[in-house]
Design a protein around this motif. Structure first.
Motif, short mmCIF file in Angstrom:
data_model
loop_
_atom_site.label_atom_id
_atom_site.label_comp_id
_atom_site.label_asym_id
_atom_site.label_seq_id
_atom_site.Cartn_x
_atom_site.Cartn_y
_atom_site.Cartn_z
N MET A 65 0.86 -1.18 0.00
CA MET A 65 0.00 0.00 0.00
C MET A 65 0.89 1.23 0.00
O MET A 65 1.78 1.37 0.84
CB MET A 65 -0.92 0.01 1.22
CG MET A 65 -1.89 1.19 1.22
SD MET A 65 -3.16 1.13 2.51
CE MET A 65 -4.25 -0.13 1.84
N SER A 66 0.65 2.12 -0.93
CA SER A 66 1.58 3.22 -1.14
C SER A 66 0.86 4.44 -1.70
O SER A 66 -0.01 4.31 -2.57
CB SER A 66 2.68 2.79 -2.11
OG SER A 66 3.42 3.88 -2.59
N LYS A 67 1.25 5.61 -1.20
CA LYS A 67 0.71 6.85 -1.75
C LYS A 67 1.15 7.03 -3.20
O LYS A 67 0.38 7.45 -4.05
CB LYS A 67 1.17 8.03 -0.88
CG LYS A 67 0.55 8.05 0.50
CD LYS A 67 1.22 9.02 1.43
CE LYS A 67 2.56 8.52 1.92
NZ LYS A 67 3.13 9.34 3.01
N SER A 68 2.41 6.70 -3.48
CA SER A 68 2.92 6.90 -4.84
C SER A 68 2.27 5.95 -5.83
O SER A 68 2.12 6.28 -7.01
CB SER A 68 4.45 6.73 -4.87
OG SER A 68 4.82 5.44 -4.45
N LYS A 69 1.86 4.76 -5.38
CA LYS A 69 1.20 3.80 -6.27
C LYS A 69 -0.31 4.04 -6.35
O LYS A 69 -1.00 3.38 -7.13
CB LYS A 69 1.48 2.37 -5.79
CG LYS A 69 2.93 1.95 -5.90
CD LYS A 69 3.12 0.50 -5.46
CE LYS A 69 4.57 0.04 -5.66
NZ LYS A 69 5.51 0.74 -4.78
N LYS A 70 -0.81 4.93 -5.50
CA LYS A 70 -2.23 5.28 -5.50
C LYS A 70 -3.13 4.06 -5.31
O LYS A 70 -4.22 3.96 -5.88
CB LYS A 70 -2.62 6.04 -6.77
CG LYS A 70 -1.81 7.33 -6.99
CD LYS A 70 -2.30 8.11 -8.19
CE LYS A 70 -1.44 9.31 -8.48
NZ LYS A 70 -1.31 10.25 -7.35
N ASN A 71 -2.67 3.12 -4.51
CA ASN A 71 -3.44 1.90 -4.25
C ASN A 71 -3.82 1.81 -2.78
O ASN A 71 -3.83 0.74 -2.19
CB ASN A 71 -2.64 0.66 -4.67
CG ASN A 71 -1.40 0.44 -3.82
OD1 ASN A 71 -0.97 1.34 -3.08
ND2 ASN A 71 -0.82 -0.74 -3.89
#
Length: 400
Positions: A230-236
């Motif tokens: 889960m990652s802000k940069s991956k937007k997931n």
């Protein structure tokens, strides 16, 4: 009700992959001292998400036992960029972006943590790292060898694959380690990808004749695809401040999770006993997913919001109804590629993602599924565009 240090450690193990070391933790808990629990967050994006909440839940438990959370906003280290778990160099943000993101963090963590001064201290590492000069940095760098830093799994893989490793990235673990010295941390929380950095802090504290911090290593929560972190940069991600319902709400996002991810979410983000959620997932996975969504919404918002989100989801998605409230996207006259309209409406991040979703059968116009990725569309009346569980209304733009 007070519980013994041994019982406390047993409770912590539900959400911890490793505790380094349990003997040190038992000694600290048995001492009667109020422990300082360090958790660092680099403000690389404005949203705090459920990946952070894994650690924040543990910290709240420790707060309930009388200890103090020390939340470190990495305003200085964010300018370096944490390389942990990454196979590329992280883009460096501007000072303005970092400061704006940092402002949002305290309000979000207050959804989980106790916030009175006895239980919470919020610091920024620019306080001490920003005062270091070049000589100080060189002295800090001299404490670790290049071989030791390159032994990290993420660096080792990038080096073997011929992917650039910038010199500033090698400094990041040292700066994070020095944060623990500056804060006199008793415990540091970190995901499995942070283990090396946390252990550097433990080593630096020993060098400075401090009682070395205990390192809590937590599993890495997977994102909405059930595979990637889960990652802000991956937007997931699911943000702590996401609304309970709606196209981008918590309920719909949880319902989009693959069944394989549910056990991890239950284990790390709820107090439901393992036997209970494992049985529910095995017997009625959809019902278990609804229950999970309601648990999270009740925790981050309110039980009434959880009930309302469930009712809306059943109405909109199970009965195939279209929500009244959805974003509108003005479209100029003429024919437009559907993939571009999906991006323009904010339902996909790129044309390639939109095309992929069309091919997967996840896109519909006014309830009619679209399967041709090359389709173009022109219209003179509003139409409803649907991608998965997201909706937007395409409306003809007013002539200029």
């Amino acid at each position: 009700m007070a519980i013994s240090p041994t019982e406390q450690i047993a409770a912590l193990k539900r959400r911890c992959e490793r505790i380094l070391s349990e003997e040190d933790l038992l000694r600290k808990l048995s001492s009667g001292k109020r422990l300082r629990i360090k958790y660092g967050m680099d403000p690389t994006a404005p949203d705090v998400h459920l990946g952070h909440a894994v650690q924040l839940r543990i910290i709240r438990l420790l707060q309930d036992w009388g200890h103090k959370a020390v939340i470190l906003i990495g305003d200085y280290t964010a300018r370096v960029g944490d390389p942990s778990g990454r196979n590329t160099t992280r883009p460096v943000l501007t000072s303005e972006e970092i400061d704006a993101n940092a402002l949002t963090y305290r309000a979000q963590i207050e959804k989980i943590l106790l916030t009175d001064p006895d239980h919470l201290e919020v610091r920024q590492n620019g306080e001490w790292l920003g005062t270091m000069d070049l000589v100080d940095i060189i002295k800090l760098a001299a404490r670790k060898s290049v071989a030791q830093v390159l032994a990290r799994e993420d660096f080792a893989k990038r080096y073997a694959d011929g992917v650039d490793i910038r010199l500033h990235e090698l400094l990041y673990p040292l700066l994070q380690g020095w944060d623990s010295v500056a804060l006199h941390a008793d415990v540091e929380m970190g995901g499995a990808d942070q283990l090396f950095n946390c252990l550097v802090g433990r080593e630096f504290q020993k060098d400075e004749h401090q009682d070395a911090q205990v390192v809590f290593v937590t599993p890495i929560l997977v994102g909405l695809d059930g595979v990637m972190k889960m990652s802000k940069s991956k937007k997931n991600y699911i943000g702590l401040t996401d609304p309970p319902s709606g196209a981008d709400g918590i309920f719909g996002k949880v319902m989009s999770l693959p069944d394989s991810a549910m056990a991890m979410y239950y284990q790390l983000l709820t107090d439901v006993p393992a036997g209970e959620y494992e049985s529910a997932i095995a017997q009625k996975p959809r019902d278990a997913k609804i229950a999970l969504a309601k648990h999270l919404i009740a925790w981050l918002h309110a039980p009434a919001d959880a009930d309302a989100a469930e009712a809306e989801f059943i109405s909109v998605f199970s009965k195939k109804q279209v929500p009244d409230d959805m974003p509108e996207c003005p479209v100029p006259p003429g024919s437009h590629p559907l993939a571009g309209l999906i991006v323009k409406a904010g339902l996909a991040a790129s044309n390639s993602e939109a095309i992929r979703k069309i091919r997967e059968g996840a896109v519909a116009l006014d309830g009619v599924k679209v399967v041709d990725p090359k389709m173009e569309h022109s219209f003179n009346v509003p139409v409803v565009l649907k991608l998965g569980r997201k909706f937007a209304r395409l409306v003809p733009a007013e002539p200029s």
